[in-house]
Design a protein around this motif. Structure first.
Motif, PDB file in Angstrom:
ATOM      1  N   MET A 121       2.172   7.037   5.904  1.00  0.00           N
ATOM      2  CA  MET A 121       3.182   6.213   6.565  1.00  0.00           C
ATOM      3  C   MET A 121       3.387   4.996   5.685  1.00  0.00           C
ATOM      4  N   ILE A 122       4.635   4.601   5.512  1.00  0.00           N
ATOM      5  CA  ILE A 122       4.942   3.403   4.735  1.00  0.00           C
ATOM      6  C   ILE A 122       5.734   2.461   5.635  1.00  0.00           C
ATOM      7  N   LEU A 123       5.161   1.296   5.903  1.00  0.00           N
ATOM      8  CA  LEU A 123       5.788   0.271   6.731  1.00  0.00           C
ATOM      9  C   LEU A 123       6.222  -0.869   5.819  1.00  0.00           C
ATOM     10  N   ARG A 124       7.380  -1.466   6.122  1.00  0.00           N
ATOM     11  CA  ARG A 124       7.871  -2.579   5.307  1.00  0.00           C
ATOM     12  C   ARG A 124       8.401  -3.695   6.195  1.00  0.00           C
ATOM     13  N   GLY A 125       8.295  -4.912   5.671  1.00  0.00           N
ATOM     14  CA  GLY A 125       8.841  -6.063   6.375  1.00  0.00           C
ATOM     15  C   GLY A 125       8.850  -7.275   5.466  1.00  0.00           C
ATOM     16  N   SER A 126       9.225  -8.407   6.036  1.00  0.00           N
ATOM     17  CA  SER A 126       9.210  -9.657   5.284  1.00  0.00           C
ATOM     18  C   SER A 126       8.980 -10.805   6.249  1.00  0.00           C
ATOM     19  N   GLU A 127       8.397 -11.862   5.717  1.00  0.00           N
ATOM     20  CA  GLU A 127       8.109 -13.038   6.531  1.00  0.00           C
ATOM     21  C   GLU A 127       7.784 -14.215   5.618  1.00  0.00           C
ATOM     22  N   LEU A 128       8.324 -15.378   5.942  1.00  0.00           N
ATOM     23  CA  LEU A 128       8.020 -16.627   5.246  1.00  0.00           C
ATOM     24  C   LEU A 128       8.189 -16.522   3.731  1.00  0.00           C
TER      25      LEU A 128
ATOM     26  N   ALA B 269      -2.454  -2.657   1.967  1.00  0.00           N
ATOM     27  CA  ALA B 269      -1.391  -3.585   2.360  1.00  0.00           C
ATOM     28  C   ALA B 269      -1.124  -4.514   1.186  1.00  0.00           C
ATOM     29  N   THR B 270       0.156  -4.764   0.907  1.00  0.00           N
ATOM     30  CA  THR B 270       0.517  -5.692  -0.163  1.00  0.00           C
ATOM     31  C   THR B 270       1.436  -6.765   0.395  1.00  0.00           C
ATOM     32  N   LEU B 271       1.362  -7.927  -0.199  1.00  0.00           N
ATOM     33  CA  LEU B 271       2.208  -9.058   0.155  1.00  0.00           C
ATOM     34  C   LEU B 271       2.647  -9.676  -1.161  1.00  0.00           C
ATOM     35  N   THR B 272       3.966  -9.755  -1.384  1.00  0.00           N
ATOM     36  CA  THR B 272       4.453 -10.244  -2.672  1.00  0.00           C
ATOM     37  C   THR B 272       5.528 -11.313  -2.514  1.00  0.00           C
ATOM     38  N   ASN B 273       5.607 -12.173  -3.523  1.00  0.00           N
ATOM     39  CA  ASN B 273       6.740 -13.079  -3.697  1.00  0.00           C
ATOM     40  C   ASN B 273       6.920 -13.256  -5.205  1.00  0.00           C
ATOM     41  N   ALA B 274       7.768 -14.166  -5.623  1.00  0.00           N
ATOM     42  CA  ALA B 274       8.039 -14.341  -7.050  1.00  0.00           C
ATOM     43  C   ALA B 274       6.836 -14.859  -7.826  1.00  0.00           C
ATOM     44  N   ASN B 275       5.813 -15.347  -7.132  1.00  0.00           N
ATOM     45  CA  ASN B 275       4.648 -15.913  -7.804  1.00  0.00           C
ATOM     46  C   ASN B 275       3.494 -14.950  -7.999  1.00  0.00           C
ATOM     47  N   GLY B 276       3.431 -13.867  -7.215  1.00  0.00           N
ATOM     48  CA  GLY B 276       2.295 -12.973  -7.356  1.00  0.00           C
ATOM     49  C   GLY B 276       2.216 -11.940  -6.255  1.00  0.00           C
ATOM     50  N   VAL B 277       1.049 -11.335  -6.174  1.00  0.00           N
ATOM     51  CA  VAL B 277       0.825 -10.271  -5.198  1.00  0.00           C
ATOM     52  C   VAL B 277      -0.595 -10.355  -4.641  1.00  0.00           C
ATOM     53  N   PHE B 278      -0.713 -10.054  -3.368  1.00  0.00           N
ATOM     54  CA  PHE B 278      -1.986  -9.884  -2.709  1.00  0.00           C
ATOM     55  C   PHE B 278      -2.081  -8.414  -2.336  1.00  0.00           C
ATOM     56  N   ALA B 279      -3.243  -7.810  -2.485  1.00  0.00           N
ATOM     57  CA  ALA B 279      -3.459  -6.439  -2.021  1.00  0.00           C
ATOM     58  C   ALA B 279      -4.748  -6.423  -1.220  1.00  0.00           C
TER      59      ALA B 279
ATOM     60  N   GLU C  82      -4.120 -12.133  13.922  1.00  0.00           N
ATOM     61  CA  GLU C  82      -4.784 -13.131  14.761  1.00  0.00           C
ATOM     62  C   GLU C  82      -3.856 -14.268  15.164  1.00  0.00           C
ATOM     63  N   LYS C  83      -2.985 -14.676  14.237  1.00  0.00           N
ATOM     64  CA  LYS C  83      -2.152 -15.849  14.482  1.00  0.00           C
ATOM     65  C   LYS C  83      -0.661 -15.560  14.480  1.00  0.00           C
ATOM     66  N   ARG C  84      -0.242 -14.426  13.931  1.00  0.00           N
ATOM     67  CA  ARG C  84       1.183 -14.128  13.799  1.00  0.00           C
ATOM     68  C   ARG C  84       1.484 -12.682  14.154  1.00  0.00           C
ATOM     69  N   THR C  85       2.748 -12.491  14.493  1.00  0.00           N
ATOM     70  CA  THR C  85       3.288 -11.153  14.694  1.00  0.00           C
ATOM     71  C   THR C  85       4.463 -11.011  13.744  1.00  0.00           C
ATOM     72  N   SER C  86       4.539  -9.882  13.052  1.00  0.00           N
ATOM     73  CA  SER C  86       5.613  -9.643  12.089  1.00  0.00           C
ATOM     74  C   SER C  86       6.316  -8.340  12.445  1.00  0.00           C
ATOM     75  N   ALA C  87       7.648  -8.337  12.353  1.00  0.00           N
ATOM     76  CA  ALA C  87       8.435  -7.149  12.683  1.00  0.00           C
ATOM     77  C   ALA C  87       8.329  -6.101  11.574  1.00  0.00           C
TER      78      ALA C  87
END
Length: 128
Positions: A86-93, A110-120, A70-75
Motif C-alpha cells: 500500500m502506498i499512502l501520500r499526503g502533505s503537511e506544513l 515512511a518518508t518526509l521530504t522538503n527542499a532541504n532534505g529527507v527523513f526516513a 501523538e500530536k497531529r492528524t494528517s489527511a
C-alpha cells in the motif's frame, strides 16, 4: 544536528505476525517506528526515531483517510494498492510524505521530504 519532524506522522508498528488480509486497507493499522535516517545535502545520520522527532506510534485510519500521531492528524490525500504494498501520500506544513506498507507482513517505510532534505523511518504495522 538532526532536524525535528514537524508532526507526529512518521512512525511504524510493532512487528507482529498477521494475515495478509490485515494489510489491505480494510482495517486500521497501528504502526511503531524502529529506526530512522535524517539526510541533508547528501549527509545522512542514522539513529532512533526519537532522535529526529518521530512519534513512537501512529494509527492509519483508512475509513477516515487519516494518519493519527501523538500530536497531529494528517489527511491521506492519495492511496494505491497492488496486492504487494500500500502506498499512502499526503502533505503537511511544507513537507510531502509517503508511507509504504508491505501487504504480506506489515513492514513499513515512511518518508518526509522538503527542499532541504529527507527523513526516513523504518518499522512495522499491525492491526490493533
Amino acid at each position: 544536528m538532526p532536524f525535528k519532524l514537524p508532526f507526529a506522522l512518521l512512525a511504524t508498528a510493532c512487528a507482529a505476525s498477521a494475515y495478509a488480509a490485515d494489510f489491505d486497507a480494510s482495517k486500521p493499522l497501528l504502526c511503531a517506528s524502529v529506526t530512522a535516517v535524517d539526510c541533508v545535502e547528501g549527509r545522512c545520520i542514522s539513529g532512533t526515531p526519537s532522535d529526529i522527532g518521530a512519534p513512537p506510534f501512529m494509527r492509519l485510519d483508512f475509513a477516515n483517510k487519516t494518519v493519527l500521531g501523538e500530536k497531529r492528524t494528517s489527511a491521506i490525500q492519495s492511496m494505491e494498492t497492488d496486492g504487494e504494498q500500500m502506498i499512502l501520500r499526503g502533505s503537511e506544513l511544507g513537507y510531502a510524505w509517503t508511507i509504504t506498507v508491505d501487504q504480506t507482513d506489515g513492514r513499513m517505510v515512511a518518508t518526509l521530504t522538503n527542499a532541504n532534505g529527507v527523513f526516513a523511518v523504518f518499522g512495522a504495522c499491525t492491526t490493533p
